[in-house]
Design a protein around this motif. Structure first.
Motif, PDB file in Angstrom:
ATOM      1  N   ARG A   4      22.447  -8.849 -10.339  1.00  0.00           N
ATOM      2  CA  ARG A   4      21.108  -8.297 -10.170  1.00  0.00           C
ATOM      3  C   ARG A   4      21.200  -6.806  -9.898  1.00  0.00           C
ATOM      4  NH1 ARG A   4      18.363 -11.148  -5.335  1.00  0.00           N
ATOM      5  NH2 ARG A   4      20.526 -11.480  -4.659  1.00  0.00           N
ATOM      6  N   VAL A   5      20.125  -6.094 -10.228  1.00  0.00           N
ATOM      7  CA  VAL A   5      19.999  -4.685  -9.866  1.00  0.00           C
ATOM      8  C   VAL A   5      18.726  -4.546  -9.040  1.00  0.00           C
ATOM      9  CG1 VAL A   5      19.749  -2.321 -10.691  1.00  0.00           C
ATOM     10  CG2 VAL A   5      21.237  -3.899 -11.919  1.00  0.00           C
ATOM     11  N   LEU A   6      18.865  -4.012  -7.839  1.00  0.00           N
ATOM     12  CA  LEU A   6      17.764  -3.914  -6.894  1.00  0.00           C
ATOM     13  C   LEU A   6      17.476  -2.463  -6.560  1.00  0.00           C
ATOM     14  CD1 LEU A   6      19.123  -6.610  -4.404  1.00  0.00           C
ATOM     15  CD2 LEU A   6      17.546  -7.011  -6.295  1.00  0.00           C
ATOM     16  N   CYS A  48      26.135   0.826  -4.465  1.00  0.00           N
ATOM     17  CA  CYS A  48      24.922   1.580  -4.140  1.00  0.00           C
ATOM     18  C   CYS A  48      24.993   2.965  -4.780  1.00  0.00           C
ATOM     19  CB  CYS A  48      24.783   1.728  -2.627  1.00  0.00           C
ATOM     20  SG  CYS A  48      24.884   0.167  -1.705  1.00  0.00           S
ATOM     21  N   ALA A  49      24.119   3.217  -5.746  1.00  0.00           N
ATOM     22  CA  ALA A  49      24.064   4.541  -6.362  1.00  0.00           C
ATOM     23  C   ALA A  49      23.446   5.527  -5.373  1.00  0.00           C
ATOM     24  CB  ALA A  49      23.242   4.492  -7.642  1.00  0.00           C
ATOM     25  N   PRO A 197       7.285   7.970  -5.593  1.00  0.00           N
ATOM     26  CA  PRO A 197       8.341   8.022  -4.569  1.00  0.00           C
ATOM     27  C   PRO A 197       9.020   6.684  -4.317  1.00  0.00           C
ATOM     28  CG  PRO A 197       6.430   9.259  -3.834  1.00  0.00           C
ATOM     29  CD  PRO A 197       6.017   8.522  -5.079  1.00  0.00           C
ATOM     30  N   ALA A 198       8.295   5.593  -4.497  1.00  0.00           N
ATOM     31  CA  ALA A 198       8.911   4.279  -4.305  1.00  0.00           C
ATOM     32  C   ALA A 198      10.071   4.071  -5.264  1.00  0.00           C
ATOM     33  CB  ALA A 198       7.865   3.178  -4.501  1.00  0.00           C
ATOM     34  N   ARG A 199      10.075   4.818  -6.365  1.00  0.00           N
ATOM     35  CA  ARG A 199      11.140   4.679  -7.350  1.00  0.00           C
ATOM     36  C   ARG A 199      12.186   5.772  -7.219  1.00  0.00           C
ATOM     37  NH1 ARG A 199       8.038   3.739 -12.886  1.00  0.00           N
ATOM     38  NH2 ARG A 199      10.188   3.466 -13.607  1.00  0.00           N
ATOM     39  N   ARG A 204      19.426   2.434  -5.728  1.00  0.00           N
ATOM     40  CA  ARG A 204      19.640   1.377  -6.724  1.00  0.00           C
ATOM     41  C   ARG A 204      20.972   0.687  -6.434  1.00  0.00           C
ATOM     42  NH1 ARG A 204      17.533   1.362 -12.707  1.00  0.00           N
ATOM     43  NH2 ARG A 204      15.742   0.981 -11.362  1.00  0.00           N
ATOM     44  N   ILE A 205      20.906  -0.621  -6.267  1.00  0.00           N
ATOM     45  CA  ILE A 205      22.085  -1.408  -5.890  1.00  0.00           C
ATOM     46  C   ILE A 205      22.388  -2.416  -6.986  1.00  0.00           C
ATOM     47  CG2 ILE A 205      23.073  -3.008  -4.207  1.00  0.00           C
ATOM     48  CD1 ILE A 205      21.311  -1.763  -2.086  1.00  0.00           C
TER      49      ILE A 205
END
Length: 218
Positions: A4-6, A48-49, A197-199, A204-205
């Motif tokens: 998954r990517v969160l 974690c990017a 801003p939420a993005r 990104r994990i």
């Protein structure tokens, strides 16, 4: 490949990492300028990017300093452009402190042929050019006066449209500050701008978890 990517908001990141350790066992991490990789005892991995890299790695801080880095309230300019619509906003952390949103009519495609199609294409090109000039004017008014204060520029919308706007010579300083991938957004309305801003602040994990073991047969 990750399972998954969160996208995790910086305010939730400490709790998410604590939950990761609770679910998968003791962890250790490897911190670098672009990513912090957290590995758990059962083999789970959370890569974690780093938002707004590079991370100045601090070996004495949790996760190499990622938590502090992600939570910083940066001053970020946002430029969203699609054919017929545009928005520019100045953010302090998640707060929108200056903005301008506008639209210009750009006709859609047509199935007509021959000279009619050529006239239509020229008219559509002219409308798009005028829309991009209007978007560049807005970016110049909203963002350029704050150029010396900006940490980054985030873009979104149609990639070719964004590039056309940023080609304006007045926006050369903004081009140099652009970071990250272009955000996929619908027509740039004020509500869309306020949601960015939420993005762009999220971490990104890429999460990989071990497959659950089958229960032994009786």
């Amino acid at each position: 490949m990750p399972d998954r990517v969160l996208d995790i908001p910086p305010e939730r990141l400490p709790g998410w990492l604590a939950g990761f350790a609770h679910r998968h066992g003791p962890t250790h991490h490897e911190a670098g300028p672009d990513a912090v990789v957290v590995r758990a005892a059962d083999g789970a991995v959370a890569s974690c990017a780093v938002p707004f890299p590079p991370l100045t790695v601090d070996d004495g801080a949790p996760y190499g300093g990622l938590l502090v880095h992600a939570a910083l309230d940066r001053r970020v300019g946002v430029l969203l452009v699609r054919r017929g619509g545009y928005a520019a906003g100045l953010f302090e952390g998640p707060r929108l402190i200056a903005s301008k949103v506008g639209s210009r009519h750009v006709q859609g495609r047509t199935a007509a042929g021959g000279q009619s199609q050529q006239r239509f294409a020229r008219r559509r090109e002219k409308q798009a050019r005028e829309a991009f000039e209007a978007a560049a004017d807005v970016a110049a008014r909203v963002l350029v006066p704050h150029l010396g204060e900006l940490d980054a520029i985030v873009t979104g919308g149609d990639r070719a449209a964004v590039e056309a706007v940023l080609a304006d010579r007045r926006l050369a300083g903004l081009r140099e500050l652009a970071v990250g991938a272009s955000l996929a957004v619908p027509d740039p309305k004020l509500a869309v701008l306020k949601d960015t801003p939420a993005r762009f602040r999220a971490v990104r994990i890429a999460l990989s978890e071990p497959a659950p073991q089958a229960a032994p047969r009786p």
